[in-house]
Design a protein around this motif. Sequence first.
Motif, PDB file in Angstrom:
ATOM      1  N   THR A 182       0.819  -1.205   0.000  1.00 37.18           N
ATOM      2  CA  THR A 182       0.000   0.000   0.000  1.00 37.18           C
ATOM      3  C   THR A 182       0.856   1.259   0.000  1.00 37.18           C
ATOM      4  N   THR A 183       1.942   1.267   0.781  1.00 35.97           N
ATOM      5  CA  THR A 183       2.789   2.459   0.821  1.00 35.97           C
ATOM      6  C   THR A 183       3.510   2.694  -0.502  1.00 35.97           C
ATOM      7  N   TRP A 184       4.080   1.624  -1.070  1.00 36.03           N
ATOM      8  CA  TRP A 184       4.774   1.793  -2.350  1.00 36.03           C
ATOM      9  C   TRP A 184       3.811   2.270  -3.434  1.00 36.03           C
ATOM     10  N   TRP A 185       2.616   1.676  -3.466  1.00 34.27           N
ATOM     11  CA  TRP A 185       1.664   2.063  -4.510  1.00 34.27           C
ATOM     12  C   TRP A 185       1.302   3.537  -4.381  1.00 34.27           C
ATOM     13  N   ALA A 186       1.008   3.995  -3.186  1.00 31.15           N
ATOM     14  CA  ALA A 186       0.604   5.396  -2.999  1.00 31.15           C
ATOM     15  C   ALA A 186       1.742   6.348  -3.341  1.00 31.15           C
ATOM     16  N   ALA A 187       2.943   6.053  -2.868  1.00 31.52           N
ATOM     17  CA  ALA A 187       4.069   6.960  -3.099  1.00 31.52           C
ATOM     18  C   ALA A 187       4.423   7.069  -4.575  1.00 31.52           C
ATOM     19  N   ILE A 188       4.523   5.926  -5.260  1.00 24.20           N
ATOM     20  CA  ILE A 188       5.000   5.947  -6.654  1.00 24.20           C
ATOM     21  C   ILE A 188       3.881   6.324  -7.620  1.00 24.20           C
ATOM     22  N   THR A 189       2.632   6.029  -7.288  1.00 22.77           N
ATOM     23  CA  THR A 189       1.534   6.533  -8.120  1.00 22.77           C
ATOM     24  C   THR A 189       1.610   8.051  -8.216  1.00 22.77           C
ATOM     25  N   CYS A 190       1.879   8.706  -7.111  1.00 28.09           N
ATOM     26  CA  CYS A 190       2.004  10.165  -7.124  1.00 28.09           C
ATOM     27  C   CYS A 190       3.211  10.612  -7.941  1.00 28.09           C
ATOM     28  N   GLU A 191       4.325   9.893  -7.820  1.00 28.12           N
ATOM     29  CA  GLU A 191       5.505  10.240  -8.619  1.00 28.12           C
ATOM     30  C   GLU A 191       5.189  10.136 -10.112  1.00 28.12           C
ATOM     31  N   TYR A 192       4.429   9.111 -10.473  1.00 32.39           N
ATOM     32  CA  TYR A 192       4.057   8.955 -11.878  1.00 32.39           C
ATOM     33  C   TYR A 192       3.122  10.080 -12.327  1.00 32.39           C
ATOM     34  N   LEU A 193       2.154  10.408 -11.487  1.00 32.03           N
ATOM     35  CA  LEU A 193       1.215  11.465 -11.852  1.00 32.03           C
ATOM     36  C   LEU A 193       1.924  12.802 -12.009  1.00 32.03           C
ATOM     37  N   LYS A 194       2.978  13.037 -11.257  1.00 29.28           N
ATOM     38  CA  LYS A 194       3.749  14.284 -11.392  1.00 29.28           C
ATOM     39  C   LYS A 194       4.366  14.394 -12.777  1.00 29.28           C
ATOM     40  N   VAL A 195       4.973  13.287 -13.258  1.00 28.51           N
ATOM     41  CA  VAL A 195       5.666  13.367 -14.541  1.00 28.51           C
ATOM     42  C   VAL A 195       4.707  13.223 -15.715  1.00 28.51           C
ATOM     43  N   SER A 196       3.615  12.500 -15.534  1.00 29.41           N
ATOM     44  CA  SER A 196       2.684  12.302 -16.641  1.00 29.41           C
ATOM     45  C   SER A 196       1.828  13.542 -16.895  1.00 29.41           C
ATOM     46  N   GLN A 197       1.573  14.287 -15.823  1.00 28.54           N
ATOM     47  CA  GLN A 197       0.730  15.491 -15.902  1.00 28.54           C
ATOM     48  C   GLN A 197      -0.621  15.173 -16.545  1.00 28.54           C
TER      49      GLN A 197
END
Length: 384
Positions: free
Chosen positions: A94-109
């Motif tokens: 759960t922690t990895w999914w939440a943290a990296i989903t946000c990292e992806y959303l930052k770069v994907s815009q």
Amino acid sequence: MFKEEALEVIRKAITEEGLLASAQQRDNYARVWARDSMMTGYAGILAGDREILRGLELSILTLAKQQAENGQIPSNVVHGKASFGTHVGRTDATTWWAAITCEYLKVSQNTSLQEQLREPLYQALSCLKTWEYNQRGLLYSPLGGNWADEYVTSGYTLYDNVLRYWALKNVSELYGDEDLKLLASQTGTLIQENFIKNGSDAAKYHETAYAKAASTPYFWAGLNANGYDERFDLAGNALALYLGFELDLPAFSDFLTGISAKFNHWMLPVFYPVIFPGDEDWRLLENNYSYSFKNRPYHFHNGGSWPIFLGWLCLGLKRKGIHDIPERILAQYEALMQEKGNDFREYYSTDELLPLGTGQLCFSASGYLMMIHEDSLPSNNDVL
């Protein structure tokens, strides 16, 4: 030296459900594992690789689709079927999914995807909140409840709490949530105050245990009701450095150099010291496995060396301005791959430096990409 090979291993592991654990696509590795796919996806962010990022998005959506009613993210998904763990659940899915989903959303815009994932992200954070159990701010993980699922760490572990901090910080920034921003800050302070000796007079989570714990140049592995686990957790410390937590860097560097001298190489053990038969923790170790016992001394979690977490350590040290140790780790790993095959094996034994475990592992390919990354920040904020 092996960049293209590492990228190709990961690309070969991309399926319609997302990033599998290994390009070999066999056994349990032919699944979308939350922690594996998120770390692999983050390596894709660092490398600016569009194909891997496509695999990351598929992984994010596959895992979100199987999210449990309480907000928990599956440990893994295969052919639409989710697993949340065997002996115990996996906190770090759960922690990895939440943290990296946000990292992806930052770069994907991708604003529509960001809105689509808002509720699943907040549900995930809500689930993590319930795992405090005592409502005092630190996440509690059961024995076997994270990546080191056949090891002995449990309780308020450094690794799991640092990851929860990253998840809180990222969601708060992505959605401009001031309440979450405050919670992230409070969580960071709790970690800094409770996992290493310091001169602060702030109240401690477990005053008696904190007073008895030995001073170390690194963050302790965990805290439980019966005291501190004072061993060195390389993964937890690597992530803590990467996310900005403070250590005495000269003392920490000397500590790492001392371990390297003890083992006579730079493939540092993921947990230290090694547990041997007759040690107090051997009883916790010897029966904690699913298929076969892997944690012989110097192997697997019990002192084995994992390229994925050496990669995170290199990122963390470089972010702190330390470059000599990452250079030595990279040189050691490349020399081993040249000598013993560049199959990106799961881990190395630290007594004989044998490449062991599954080959063509996305974990290890990702660790290599982290080792060679020139700085500690994603290379391109507009890679899509």
